[in-house]
Write a protein that holds these residues in place. Sequence first.
Motif, mmCIF file in Angstrom:
data_model
loop_
_atom_site.group_PDB
_atom_site.id
_atom_site.type_symbol
_atom_site.label_atom_id
_atom_site.label_comp_id
_atom_site.label_asym_id
_atom_site.label_seq_id
_atom_site.Cartn_x
_atom_site.Cartn_y
_atom_site.Cartn_z
ATOM 1 N N GLY A 199 41.730 44.074 39.217
ATOM 2 C CA GLY A 199 42.924 44.844 39.588
ATOM 3 C C GLY A 199 43.660 45.554 38.292
ATOM 4 O O GLY A 199 44.253 46.410 38.334
ATOM 5 N N HIS A 200 43.260 45.218 37.034
ATOM 6 C CA HIS A 200 43.579 45.922 35.635
ATOM 7 C C HIS A 200 42.751 47.210 35.501
ATOM 8 O O HIS A 200 43.283 48.009 34.852
ATOM 9 C CB HIS A 200 43.115 44.891 34.655
ATOM 10 C CG HIS A 200 43.923 43.808 34.298
ATOM 11 N ND1 HIS A 200 45.480 43.715 34.213
ATOM 12 C CD2 HIS A 200 43.551 42.357 34.527
ATOM 13 C CE1 HIS A 200 45.874 42.356 34.107
ATOM 14 N NE2 HIS A 200 44.655 41.599 34.290
ATOM 15 N N MET A 217 44.343 35.809 51.647
ATOM 16 C CA MET A 217 44.450 35.906 50.135
ATOM 17 C C MET A 217 46.150 36.205 49.777
ATOM 18 O O MET A 217 46.596 35.156 49.109
ATOM 19 C CB MET A 217 43.860 36.998 49.386
ATOM 20 C CG MET A 217 43.688 36.636 47.874
ATOM 21 S SD MET A 217 42.478 37.754 47.025
ATOM 22 C CE MET A 217 41.020 37.066 47.314
ATOM 23 N N LYS A 277 39.659 39.270 41.660
ATOM 24 C CA LYS A 277 40.217 40.227 42.258
ATOM 25 C C LYS A 277 41.530 40.669 41.245
ATOM 26 O O LYS A 277 41.678 41.813 40.804
ATOM 27 C CB LYS A 277 41.159 40.014 43.587
ATOM 28 C CG LYS A 277 42.076 40.848 44.353
ATOM 29 C CD LYS A 277 43.178 40.958 44.030
ATOM 30 C CE LYS A 277 44.219 41.985 44.744
ATOM 31 N NZ LYS A 277 45.399 41.890 44.187
ATOM 32 N N ASN A 278 42.246 39.672 40.680
ATOM 33 C CA ASN A 278 43.251 39.922 39.704
ATOM 34 C C ASN A 278 42.738 40.587 38.495
ATOM 35 O O ASN A 278 43.127 41.680 37.877
ATOM 36 C CB ASN A 278 44.040 38.656 39.411
ATOM 37 C CG ASN A 278 44.795 38.207 40.438
ATOM 38 O OD1 ASN A 278 45.143 38.935 41.237
ATOM 39 N ND2 ASN A 278 44.987 36.665 40.355
ATOM 40 N N LEU A 279 41.466 40.248 37.972
ATOM 41 C CA LEU A 279 40.831 40.845 36.868
ATOM 42 C C LEU A 279 40.488 42.277 37.116
ATOM 43 O O LEU A 279 40.565 43.115 36.226
ATOM 44 C CB LEU A 279 39.671 40.039 36.431
ATOM 45 C CG LEU A 279 38.690 40.320 35.071
ATOM 46 C CD1 LEU A 279 39.673 40.206 34.060
ATOM 47 C CD2 LEU A 279 37.507 39.596 35.000
ATOM 48 N N ALA A 316 40.083 46.710 44.078
ATOM 49 C CA ALA A 316 39.837 45.511 43.596
ATOM 50 C C ALA A 316 39.710 44.192 44.344
ATOM 51 O O ALA A 316 39.036 43.237 44.126
ATOM 52 C CB ALA A 316 41.174 45.077 42.679
ATOM 53 N N SER A 317 40.293 44.480 45.426
ATOM 54 C CA SER A 317 40.029 43.426 46.603
ATOM 55 C C SER A 317 38.804 42.983 47.113
ATOM 56 O O SER A 317 38.216 42.148 47.437
ATOM 57 C CB SER A 317 41.032 43.777 47.701
ATOM 58 O OG SER A 317 42.281 43.718 47.346
ATOM 59 N N ASP A 365 44.346 48.494 43.871
ATOM 60 C CA ASP A 365 44.402 47.384 44.531
ATOM 61 C C ASP A 365 43.508 47.146 45.678
ATOM 62 O O ASP A 365 43.002 45.892 45.896
ATOM 63 C CB ASP A 365 45.747 47.084 45.141
ATOM 64 C CG ASP A 365 46.815 46.358 43.945
ATOM 65 O OD1 ASP A 365 46.229 46.120 42.831
ATOM 66 O OD2 ASP A 365 48.110 46.362 44.167
ATOM 67 N N VAL A 377 40.168 34.922 43.672
ATOM 68 C CA VAL A 377 41.601 35.519 43.257
ATOM 69 C C VAL A 377 41.441 35.864 41.690
ATOM 70 O O VAL A 377 42.124 36.866 41.611
ATOM 71 C CB VAL A 377 42.602 34.357 43.511
ATOM 72 C CG1 VAL A 377 43.803 35.140 43.119
ATOM 73 C CG2 VAL A 377 42.884 34.059 45.047
ATOM 74 N N GLY A 378 40.768 35.162 41.065
ATOM 75 C CA GLY A 378 40.706 35.624 39.670
ATOM 76 C C GLY A 378 40.163 36.744 39.623
ATOM 77 O O GLY A 378 40.271 37.561 38.896
ATOM 78 N N ALA A 411 45.777 40.393 50.424
ATOM 79 C CA ALA A 411 45.665 41.535 49.585
ATOM 80 C C ALA A 411 45.191 42.766 50.498
ATOM 81 O O ALA A 411 44.739 42.635 51.472
ATOM 82 C CB ALA A 411 44.400 41.167 48.690
#
Length: 382
Positions: free
Chosen positions: A346-347, A47, A342-344, A354-355, A351, A339-340, A49
């Motif tokens: 992450g809020h 990724m 994981k990023n979502l 979230a991964s 981290d 990836v989306g 991450a």
Amino acid sequence: MKHDETAHDAPARPVLQDRMLSVDVARGVAIFGMILVNATAYVHYAMPAPVPPFLLHANWDGFLAADFVFPAFLYIVGISIALSLAGAAGSDTRGTTVRHIGWRALKLVVLGFFLSNINLWYNEIVWSEARYFGVLQRIGIVYFITALIFLYVSPRAMAVIAGAILILYTGLLYVPLPTGQAADLSVAGLNIVSWVDHVILGSHAYYDRDLGYDPEGILSTLPGVAQCLMGVLTGLWLKQQDRTVAVAGRLAIAAAILLAAGIVLGFVHPIIKDLWTMTFVFVSTGIAMVILAAAWLVNDVLRRYGPVSHFFRVFGVNAIATYTFHFVTSFLVVSATGVGLKNLAGHILFDSLASLVPVAVYLAMNWVFAVWLWKRRIFVKI
């Protein structure tokens, strides 16, 4: 592929008197763990991450949670050999059985070669970069050797062979290299087992460098055979036992002894997955036996086959199929959607946690595939 109406019971009737459900469940735990570990590693490295460290393999020496899943599967392969080939041992049908074993092992090795080099099939095929060994290749080779031993020798001889392999292999790890260098197990690749991989496999080894080697390489397959034989002996012993709490307790005690032996000996002989050291065999087999003891107690003794057991069993009865499915679809976990996710996540999550969200979604996808096979009574036999 086979549609089997008798080998596996329907979800509405999960318990059979003559089938050890614990073996299916424990195998499912191992294959689920293998998919989890591979998907997590893919997120971490591709990724890339951060992920919880215990879900990655130890860099060299030491033992993390991720390190037990593959050897646990090999141990359960041994149990399955004892249960499925018992009628052929010492009988007139051994010749036919040997051909069947050889054909099955060959299919596993060929499938493993395809999966180990799946990136080459997607892109330009460069044979100098092909990897000959891998997880399924080791399973196939270990299965073939162990099954032949099972057919032709007694349980006592199997125990002697397993012990001899582990002792001799341990001694081999300390033999000086033909280059004159002394073996040093604290340095990755500085031992004769890795040297053989480097000399014979060259650029085809998984780690291609000055001290390159393959973690599923040539000589390190031998202790895998010993571990599989330990599974055979466990399977033969379980077949002779009543389905009682006491048997589960004895399994747990044996597991504790192996774990203690592996940990204590680890202070003088390191626990190294990539070399499949004797201490690694003891610790990983001990953990596998704990899982088997728990599955035996819940499913075969107390007859409390429930959602958790079923979750793992649908993986266990189609282990190779689900493993293959995850291998050819693993790119999805690091796709734009992964990836989306994981990023979502992450809020609201750290981290490293979230991964794991795309990993969890990917595991759910694999489970849906396994359930699809189960409900259609499709049990893929390699």
